[in-house]
Scaffold this motif. Structure first.
Motif, mmCIF file in Angstrom:
data_model
loop_
_atom_site.group_PDB
_atom_site.id
_atom_site.type_symbol
_atom_site.label_atom_id
_atom_site.label_comp_id
_atom_site.label_asym_id
_atom_site.label_seq_id
_atom_site.Cartn_x
_atom_site.Cartn_y
_atom_site.Cartn_z
ATOM 1 N N CYS A 132 0.863 -1.165 0.000
ATOM 2 C CA CYS A 132 0.000 0.000 0.000
ATOM 3 C C CYS A 132 0.907 1.224 0.000
ATOM 4 O O CYS A 132 1.833 1.310 0.818
ATOM 5 C CB CYS A 132 -0.889 0.009 1.231
ATOM 6 S SG CYS A 132 -1.877 1.519 1.413
ATOM 7 N N CYS A 133 0.677 2.150 -0.923
ATOM 8 C CA CYS A 133 1.563 3.303 -1.066
ATOM 9 C C CYS A 133 0.815 4.604 -0.772
ATOM 10 O O CYS A 133 -0.369 4.733 -1.097
ATOM 11 C CB CYS A 133 2.152 3.356 -2.474
ATOM 12 S SG CYS A 133 3.243 1.970 -2.838
ATOM 13 N N GLU A 152 -2.440 5.809 -10.322
ATOM 14 C CA GLU A 152 -3.861 5.971 -10.679
ATOM 15 C C GLU A 152 -4.713 5.964 -9.406
ATOM 16 O O GLU A 152 -4.491 6.766 -8.517
ATOM 17 C CB GLU A 152 -4.266 4.903 -11.697
ATOM 18 C CG GLU A 152 -3.487 5.012 -13.014
ATOM 19 C CD GLU A 152 -3.917 4.001 -14.047
ATOM 20 O OE1 GLU A 152 -5.042 3.448 -13.953
ATOM 21 O OE2 GLU A 152 -3.116 3.758 -14.984
ATOM 22 N N ASP A 153 -5.667 5.023 -9.298
ATOM 23 C CA ASP A 153 -6.520 4.975 -8.106
ATOM 24 C C ASP A 153 -6.140 3.825 -7.180
ATOM 25 O O ASP A 153 -6.941 3.389 -6.354
ATOM 26 C CB ASP A 153 -7.993 4.860 -8.502
ATOM 27 C CG ASP A 153 -8.275 3.576 -9.297
ATOM 28 O OD1 ASP A 153 -7.303 2.904 -9.721
ATOM 29 O OD2 ASP A 153 -9.461 3.254 -9.502
ATOM 30 N N LYS A 154 -4.903 3.355 -7.313
ATOM 31 C CA LYS A 154 -4.476 2.165 -6.569
ATOM 32 C C LYS A 154 -3.561 2.508 -5.386
ATOM 33 O O LYS A 154 -2.808 1.665 -4.914
ATOM 34 C CB LYS A 154 -3.739 1.192 -7.503
ATOM 35 C CG LYS A 154 -4.582 0.713 -8.691
ATOM 36 C CD LYS A 154 -5.782 -0.099 -8.242
ATOM 37 C CE LYS A 154 -6.497 -0.788 -9.398
ATOM 38 N NZ LYS A 154 -7.108 0.164 -10.343
ATOM 39 N N ALA A 155 -3.621 3.759 -4.906
ATOM 40 C CA ALA A 155 -2.777 4.163 -3.780
ATOM 41 C C ALA A 155 -3.424 5.337 -3.052
ATOM 42 O O ALA A 155 -4.373 5.954 -3.548
ATOM 43 C CB ALA A 155 -1.381 4.541 -4.275
ATOM 44 N N LEU A 156 -2.898 5.641 -1.882
ATOM 45 C CA LEU A 156 -3.326 6.800 -1.105
ATOM 46 C C LEU A 156 -2.534 8.021 -1.571
ATOM 47 O O LEU A 156 -1.338 7.923 -1.860
ATOM 48 C CB LEU A 156 -3.089 6.556 0.383
ATOM 49 C CG LEU A 156 -3.768 5.314 0.975
ATOM 50 C CD1 LEU A 156 -3.229 5.021 2.372
ATOM 51 C CD2 LEU A 156 -5.281 5.507 1.010
ATOM 52 N N ALA A 190 -2.053 -4.036 -5.617
ATOM 53 C CA ALA A 190 -0.894 -3.262 -6.083
ATOM 54 C C ALA A 190 -0.015 -4.021 -7.067
ATOM 55 O O ALA A 190 0.337 -3.512 -8.140
ATOM 56 C CB ALA A 190 -0.065 -2.802 -4.878
ATOM 57 N N SER A 191 0.360 -5.236 -6.738
ATOM 58 C CA SER A 191 1.364 -5.952 -7.534
ATOM 59 C C SER A 191 0.868 -6.281 -8.936
ATOM 60 O O SER A 191 1.552 -6.005 -9.934
ATOM 61 C CB SER A 191 1.787 -7.234 -6.809
ATOM 62 O OG SER A 191 2.824 -7.885 -7.528
ATOM 63 N N ASP A 192 -0.312 -6.873 -9.030
ATOM 64 C CA ASP A 192 -0.842 -7.230 -10.353
ATOM 65 C C ASP A 192 -1.033 -5.992 -11.220
ATOM 66 O O ASP A 192 -0.745 -5.997 -12.422
ATOM 67 C CB ASP A 192 -2.178 -7.966 -10.214
ATOM 68 C CG ASP A 192 -1.999 -9.394 -9.716
ATOM 69 O OD1 ASP A 192 -0.858 -9.897 -9.756
ATOM 70 O OD2 ASP A 192 -2.998 -9.995 -9.281
ATOM 71 N N PHE A 193 -1.501 -4.916 -10.611
ATOM 72 C CA PHE A 193 -1.734 -3.671 -11.346
ATOM 73 C C PHE A 193 -0.428 -3.115 -11.930
ATOM 74 O O PHE A 193 -0.336 -2.832 -13.125
ATOM 75 C CB PHE A 193 -2.370 -2.634 -10.413
ATOM 76 C CG PHE A 193 -2.309 -1.226 -10.936
ATOM 77 C CD1 PHE A 193 -3.154 -0.823 -11.964
ATOM 78 C CD2 PHE A 193 -1.404 -0.307 -10.418
ATOM 79 C CE1 PHE A 193 -3.091 0.480 -12.455
ATOM 80 C CE2 PHE A 193 -1.333 0.986 -10.904
ATOM 81 C CZ PHE A 193 -2.182 1.385 -11.928
ATOM 82 N N ILE A 194 0.591 -2.999 -11.094
ATOM 83 C CA ILE A 194 1.814 -2.325 -11.550
ATOM 84 C C ILE A 194 2.612 -3.207 -12.504
ATOM 85 O O ILE A 194 3.227 -2.709 -13.458
ATOM 86 C CB ILE A 194 2.677 -1.888 -10.338
ATOM 87 C CG1 ILE A 194 3.505 -0.656 -10.697
ATOM 88 C CG2 ILE A 194 3.581 -2.991 -9.847
ATOM 89 C CD1 ILE A 194 2.734 0.618 -10.832
#
Length: 376
Positions: free
Chosen positions: A303-304, A317-321, A352-356
């Motif tokens: 989580c970033c 994008e929308d995958k982090a704070l 996170a991992s699959d997305f990046i």
């Protein structure tokens, strides 16, 4: 079958993890061999940026890459200039088809290989003259001119973010090629070395990893963290990179909070363990090119929490704070919320991992770069 490309690469320190440019050069050049390139890297002489203790065993070849050390004046402000000049000079006279220059400063000498008929490609890793240490003096003027020389002499300019692409179009009317960095899917490591050395366990700490320089936003992070209620540690991992006075300032700022740990430069298994076991990864930067550490942190399933500069938000994008750049109060609130709501952190970790890894791939980056080498 297409003809082999004779490629010279310069602008980095050496094939190492000393900085983002070095990681990019290492990842790309090892793949260029499979893409039909004969690769020569012109490295600086001298010690690792974080001290001689990190110097590797000298090699003339690295996974098939020919490495040549160039003369370097090992004084602050002159190492990059001198090594870039000699690397450009040697590449100009060498039997190369393409010279690939990394970073704005090194691009100052892009005219040299161009003068001798080489195809010149420049990668802009960020608008370097905006960095605090280059705000004035010779270094600032040199880097600004390097940017202009890239525009004037390079056959192709690669940029790593859409915002930098817009900058070159709006400032110079110059078309650039957007080819972002890549990332590898890692193998997660159980905490071992980090437990033995720093007492860290799974999900017991918030991680910052990068060079200890002002533009990374460490002042905001330390001030915000000192105000939050948590038993989690804050791990500051990275070397000072010609900024020892700033490192000391940060240590002084942190000295009255025993939750804050400075690890110094980290590599190898220790690095893998830090990424693998963090509760939260944060990058509070004011300025970035394309932050490789952020890509890496997400690839490990973290989580970033990042500042809202385009170079970070384009990546996550929308995958982090996200918090407002330079806003200590907002950063403090986001850190506290993350500590208070592990279910939110867990949600971001899961995706996170699959997305990046789907979004950024080094093999694709190498393939697109070689296409530029072969363009007529």
């Amino acid at each position: 079958m297409e003809r082999e490309i004779r490629l010279a690469v310069l602008g980095h320190k050496r094939l190492s993890r000393e900085g983002g440019i070095e990681i990019v050069v290492q990842e790309l050049c090892t793949r260029m061999l499979q893409q039909g390139c004969q690769v020569t890297c012109y490295n600086r002489s001298g010690h690792h940026v974080s001290g001689a203790v990190y110097d590797g065993i000298d090699k003339t070849e690295y996974d098939g890459i020919c490495q040549k050390c160039v003369p370097t004046i090992n004084r602050k402000g002159l190492a990059a200039v001198s090594s870039s000049f000699f690397a450009a000079l040697y590449s100009a006279f060498g039997k190369y088809d393409v010279v690939h220059i990394h970073a704005e400063g090194a691009a100052f000498f892009s005219w040299l290989p161009k003068l001798f008929g080489k195809r010149v490609v420049v990668t802009i890793h960020g608008i370097d003259w905006q960095r605090q240490k280059w705000q004035s003096g010779f270094g600032s003027r040199f880097i600004r001119q390097g940017e202009k020389n890239a525009v004037k002499y390079a056959d192709e300019i690669i940029v790593l973010s859409k915002s930098v692409q817009d900058y070159f179009q709006n400032t110079y009317g110059r078309t650039t090629r957007f080819i972002p960095n890549g990332v590898n899917r890692p193998v997660l490591k159980e905490p071992q070395l980090i437990t033995e050395k720093f007492g860290l366990t799974k999900d017991s700490y918030i991680l910052f990893l990068g060079r200890i320089v002002p533009e990374k936003g460490l002042r905001y992070l330390l001030k915000a963290f000192k105000c939050i209620r948590t038993d989690k540690k804050l791990v500051i991992a990275g070397g000072s990179s010609d900024s020892d006075s700033f490192m000391q300032e940060m240590k002084n700022l942190a000295k009255d909070d025993n939750r804050i740990i400075f690890t110094g430069f980290i590599q190898g298994q220790m690095l893998d363990e830090l990424y693998s076991n963090a509760y939260l990864y944060t990058l509070p930067s004011d300025l970035e090119g394309m932050p490789l550490s952020l890509l890496e942190a997400m690839s490990y399933g973290n989580c970033c929490l990042v500042s809202n500069i385009p170079e970070c938000t384009e990546v996550v994008e929308d995958k982090a704070l996200i918090f407002r750049k330079s806003d200590i109060s907002d950063l403090k609130q986001k850190l506290q919320d993350a500590c208070d709501h592990p279910e939110t952190v867990k949600k971001y970790k899961a995706q996170a991992s699959d997305f990046i890894c789907a979004k950024y791939n080094w093999d694709d980056v190498a393939e697109e770069t070689v296409k530029l080498y072969r363009r007529k």
